[in-house]
Design a protein around this motif. Structure first.
Motif, mmCIF file in Angstrom:
data_model
loop_
_atom_site.group_PDB
_atom_site.id
_atom_site.type_symbol
_atom_site.label_atom_id
_atom_site.label_comp_id
_atom_site.label_asym_id
_atom_site.label_seq_id
_atom_site.Cartn_x
_atom_site.Cartn_y
_atom_site.Cartn_z
ATOM 1 N N HIS A 202 0.835 -1.205 0.000
ATOM 2 C CA HIS A 202 0.000 0.000 0.000
ATOM 3 C C HIS A 202 0.871 1.258 0.000
ATOM 4 O O HIS A 202 0.563 2.253 -0.671
ATOM 5 N N VAL A 205 2.224 1.962 -3.480
ATOM 6 C CA VAL A 205 1.167 2.480 -4.344
ATOM 7 C C VAL A 205 0.925 3.962 -4.062
ATOM 8 O O VAL A 205 0.815 4.788 -4.984
ATOM 9 N N VAL A 206 0.867 4.329 -2.777
ATOM 10 C CA VAL A 206 0.633 5.719 -2.393
ATOM 11 C C VAL A 206 1.786 6.605 -2.848
ATOM 12 O O VAL A 206 1.585 7.695 -3.407
ATOM 13 N N CYS A 208 3.937 6.122 -5.279
ATOM 14 C CA CYS A 208 4.032 6.209 -6.738
ATOM 15 C C CYS A 208 2.945 7.090 -7.343
ATOM 16 O O CYS A 208 3.117 7.633 -8.436
ATOM 17 N N HIS A 209 1.820 7.239 -6.641
ATOM 18 C CA HIS A 209 0.710 8.032 -7.178
ATOM 19 C C HIS A 209 0.634 9.422 -6.558
ATOM 20 O O HIS A 209 -0.318 10.161 -6.815
ATOM 21 N N THR A 210 1.628 9.777 -5.735
ATOM 22 C CA THR A 210 1.634 11.090 -5.104
ATOM 23 C C THR A 210 2.863 11.844 -5.573
ATOM 24 O O THR A 210 3.988 11.532 -5.167
ATOM 25 N N ASN A 211 2.653 12.836 -6.416
ATOM 26 C CA ASN A 211 3.777 13.590 -6.978
ATOM 27 C C ASN A 211 4.433 14.508 -5.963
ATOM 28 O O ASN A 211 5.584 14.911 -6.136
ATOM 29 N N THR A 213 5.183 13.831 -2.903
ATOM 30 C CA THR A 213 5.967 13.112 -1.895
ATOM 31 C C THR A 213 7.455 13.382 -2.076
ATOM 32 O O THR A 213 7.963 13.400 -3.200
ATOM 33 N N LYS A 218 10.744 8.604 -0.561
ATOM 34 C CA LYS A 218 10.468 7.487 -1.461
ATOM 35 C C LYS A 218 11.641 6.508 -1.494
ATOM 36 O O LYS A 218 11.467 5.296 -1.396
#
Length: 322
Positions: A202, A205-206, A208-211, A213, A218
């Motif tokens: 999870h 996924v979060v 990778c989909h949050t620019n 961050t 990461k």
């Protein structure tokens, strides 16, 4: 009891393979865990929530590492245990505390990382060091309860005037021990593994989909995920699979059901025992990715070494003859 003549099992393999592994793990594990714990305790007043779990992870490793010299003597003497039945059980109990304590605290670190990244507003300010200390105590209690029945099984037996120290139990109780081992594998390993994979799956996924961050966050999370996958893949999964498979092979052998693969399973299981003790040397890798102070110390040491090389005096060489 039936007398069966199953294919030969090379029991002497562990006496050749395990001692060198134990020596390597003892030296590296004691040095890295001692350094990591010293770094954590040096910043005791600033000890964070995750670092409490890391501290307990290190204590579990030290507890097991201190028993390795006795196991080295045991295997160097080709399976002759000279320290008595009680200490045999204590040694095996310390191994189980280290193994399942490590899995438990790695799972706690994974859950905390998940909550801090995926649900930061719900967690911020609510989780304290007191909570992590309480959770750590609960992990120790749970692991002890899971490991305690193991101590009630027969651990030593005299064969040819030589006392053995079993990591599981004797042939007479192997059927019952297999059932216990399967339940132990489910509660102590499989469930924590699924929780860890779910949390980090999870998290990835979060991230990778949050620019928005932070890229450093990461990278740290991906590195920690890689380390956890390495630990579970190399140390934990082979050990549990082969341990139960070897127990099943022993049950079949006791029932005079012989298979040619029994010797291969036994050798593979001994190799997995060597791999699983590597977790005491690999766990300090977790320190590097959950403790920023230790990372800063490493950067300082690297910078000093680089400066030392830069300032080495250069001896002028003579011109080569023409």
């Amino acid at each position: 009891m039936k007398n069966c003549s199953c294919p030969y099992i090379s029991f002497d393999f562990k006496s050749r393979f395990l001692p060198p592994v134990f020596i390597l793990v003892f030296i590296i594990g004691l040095a890295t865990n001692g350094w990591g714990l010293k770094s954590l305790l040096h910043k005791w007043k600033k000890l964070g929530i995750v670092n409490v779990f890391v501290l307990n992870l290190g204590l579990a490793d030290i507890l097991y590492l201190l028993t390795l010299p006795f196991l080295m003597v045991y295997y160097f003497r080709k399976g002759e245990w000279i320290f008595g039945d009680a200490f045999c059980k204590i040694t095996r109990f310390c191994f189980n505390l280290n193994l399942y304590g490590s899995i438990g605290f790695l799972t706690c670190i994974s859950v905390y990382r998940y909550l801090a990244i995926v649900h930061p507003l719900r967690v911020m300010g609510r989780l304290t060091v007191t909570h992590s200390v309480t959770i750590s105590v609960m992990v120790w209690l749970l692991v002890s309860v899971q490991s305690l029945p193991d101590m009630f099984y027969v651990k030593t037996t005299n064969k040819n005037n030589t006392e053995n120290c079993f990591d599981t139990t004797s042939k007479d109780y192997v059927e019952d021990y297999l059932r216990y081992s399967l339940g132990w594998t489910l509660t102590g390993f499989l469930i924590p593994l699924l929780i860890t994979l779910g949390c980090y799956g999870h998290v990835i996924v979060v991230l990778c989909h949050t620019n928005t961050t932070d890229k450093v966050l990461k990278q740290r999370c991906l590195k920690l995920l890689f380390i956890l996958i390495l630990l579970f893949s190399v140390c934990y999964i082979p050990f549990h699979v082969l341990k139960n498979l070897n127990l099943w092979s022993r049950v079949l052998s006791k029932q005079c059901i012989c298979h040619e693969w029994s010797n291969g399973v036994y050798i593979a299981q001994q190799i997995s025992r060597g791999l699983v003790c590597l977790n005491s040397a690999l766990n300090p890798l977790v320190y590097l990715h959950v403790n920023e102070d230790i990372c800063a110390q490493l950067r300082q040491l690297r910078e000093r070494a680089r400066q030392g090389v830069t300032w080495l005096p250069v001896t002028p060489s003579e011109d080569p003859p023409t």
